[in-house]
Design a protein around this motif. Structure first.
Motif, short mmCIF file in Angstrom:
data_model
loop_
_atom_site.label_atom_id
_atom_site.label_comp_id
_atom_site.label_asym_id
_atom_site.label_seq_id
_atom_site.Cartn_x
_atom_site.Cartn_y
_atom_site.Cartn_z
N GLU A 61 2.28 6.71 -6.78
CA GLU A 61 1.17 7.48 -7.36
C GLU A 61 1.40 8.97 -7.17
O GLU A 61 1.07 9.77 -8.05
N GLN A 113 2.35 1.88 -3.40
CA GLN A 113 1.37 2.47 -4.32
C GLN A 113 1.19 3.96 -4.01
O GLN A 113 1.17 4.79 -4.93
N GLU A 114 1.08 4.31 -2.74
CA GLU A 114 0.89 5.71 -2.37
C GLU A 114 2.07 6.57 -2.81
O GLU A 114 1.91 7.66 -3.37
N ARG A 135 0.84 -1.20 0.00
CA ARG A 135 0.00 0.00 0.00
C ARG A 135 0.87 1.25 0.00
O ARG A 135 0.58 2.21 -0.72
N ARG A 136 1.91 1.24 0.82
CA ARG A 136 2.80 2.40 0.88
C ARG A 136 3.52 2.62 -0.46
O ARG A 136 3.70 3.75 -0.90
#
Length: 350
Positions: free
Chosen positions: A147, A143-144, A140-141
């Protein structure tokens, strides 16, 4: 003063809402029976051990991110500076604009990888970034971060234990692949297992694809010791949190507060060994592992080794795993090295 219950406090604060990352793709994790057997065997051997992959639940991954920002923990910032300084040369060696895949094993939060992706974009390429990690939190990190920082880079996430069977998405025809194994993680294994792991990675690469391996180098023992024994106690919390992850998986009842963090640098072996040492006589119910584990006061469970290498040793590892050493890049303070290896069609062996 000793910090009380750091692992529990941090875990409660950092555990995410119960949802899966939308972009993560579960390829294959070890079967439960195999993983349970592996864990039981590790606890019963001499010395007793818990595989270091159990560090990386959501709370453990968040704690490790904190560790990488500590003043005592020099490896991450040293490696990051080295990557930033030599990113263009690394990407050029990997094909420049022909580089179509950047695959990272144990991607963590991918913060060190941005410089390589920038260099690829500057060379006229637009590679896909494939992040492989056992931690959904880390993915998740990733991706953040990407992005926000580089939205033009396509990201594919693989939620998997890369120490087992590894599956990667197909590489575009005619492209070149750069596989990253950074952070000194290769030092968590003895030579035989490290070569087996790198050999499995090579099976997913074609001749002329490249491996970039990060290795911690032999340096001042005092500095290495401090890196794993920070004054704030974050590494101790990270170490103890592993037991909570084991409890969650095995339904055991380890109490992290009954263990001390112990992480000496063993000069003759040129490595850190992380241990959890019982503060008192303990009997642990092992849940799905079956039976109980009795520990005497002062008895320990080893949770990690972190080896230091010479240049020659690091290059020998990649050569034995099927990569021809192409380039060695070393930090100015000689604390960290990057080995760039070209995938061969056949193994030479040890």
């Amino acid at each position: 003063m000793e910090r009380r219950s750091p692992a529990r406090r941090v875990r409660r604060a950092l555990l995410p809402r119960p949802q899966s990352p939308r972009t993560a793709r579960l390829v294959r994790l070890d079967s439960e029976s195999r993983a349970l057997r592996e864990l039981r065997d590790a606890l019963l051997r001499t010395p007793r051990e818990i595989p270091c992959k159990y560090f990386y639940d959501d709370a453990g991954s968040a704690l490790f991110e904190q560790i990488t920002r500590l003043p005592e923990y020099f490896p991450t910032r040293t490696e990051r500076a080295l990557l930033e300084a030599r990113a263009s040369a690394i990407v050029e060696s990997a094909g420049g604009r022909k580089l179509t895949d950047v695959v990272e094993l144990g991607s963590g939060a991918a913060s060190k990888t941005v410089s390589l992706l920038d260099a690829a974009l500057a060379a006229g390429g637009r590679p896909r970034y494939v992040a492989i990690d056992i931690s959904a939190h880390a993915l998740r990190r990733t991706q953040e971060i990407l992005e926000a920082a580089r939205p033009e880079i396509p990201v594919e996430q693989v939620l998997a234990d890369y120490t087992g069977d590894l599956q990667l998405p197909a590489k575009p025809a005619g492209g070149r692949r750069l596989v990253l194994f950074l952070g000194g993680t290769i030092g968590n294994d003895e030579d035989e297992q490290a070569i087996k792991l790198l050999s499995r990675v090579r099976e997913h690469m074609e001749p002329d694809d490249l491996l970039l391996l990060g290795a911690n180098l032999i340096t001042d023992p005092a500095a290495i010791h401090l890196a794993y024994n920070d004054a704030a106690g974050v590494t101790a919390a990270f170490n103890r949190n592993l037991l909570l992850n084991v409890n969650s998986f095995a339904r055991s009842n380890f109490d992290p507060e009954k263990f001390d963090h112990y992480a000496p640098y063993i000069v003759e072996k040129r490595r850190i060994e992380m241990w959890l040492v019982a503060r008192e006589a303990i009997e642990v119910r092992l849940g799905r592992l079956a039976g109980t584990l009795k520990l005497a006061r002062g008895e320990g469970i080893r949770t990690e080794i972190s080896r230091r290498f010479s240049r020659e040793e690091a290059l020998r590892l990649i050569d034995a795993a099927g990569f021809t050493p192409e380039r060695w890049i070393e930090s100015p303070d000689a604390r960290f090295g990057l080995a760039l290896g070209l995938a061969r069609a056949s193994l030479r062996g040890l």
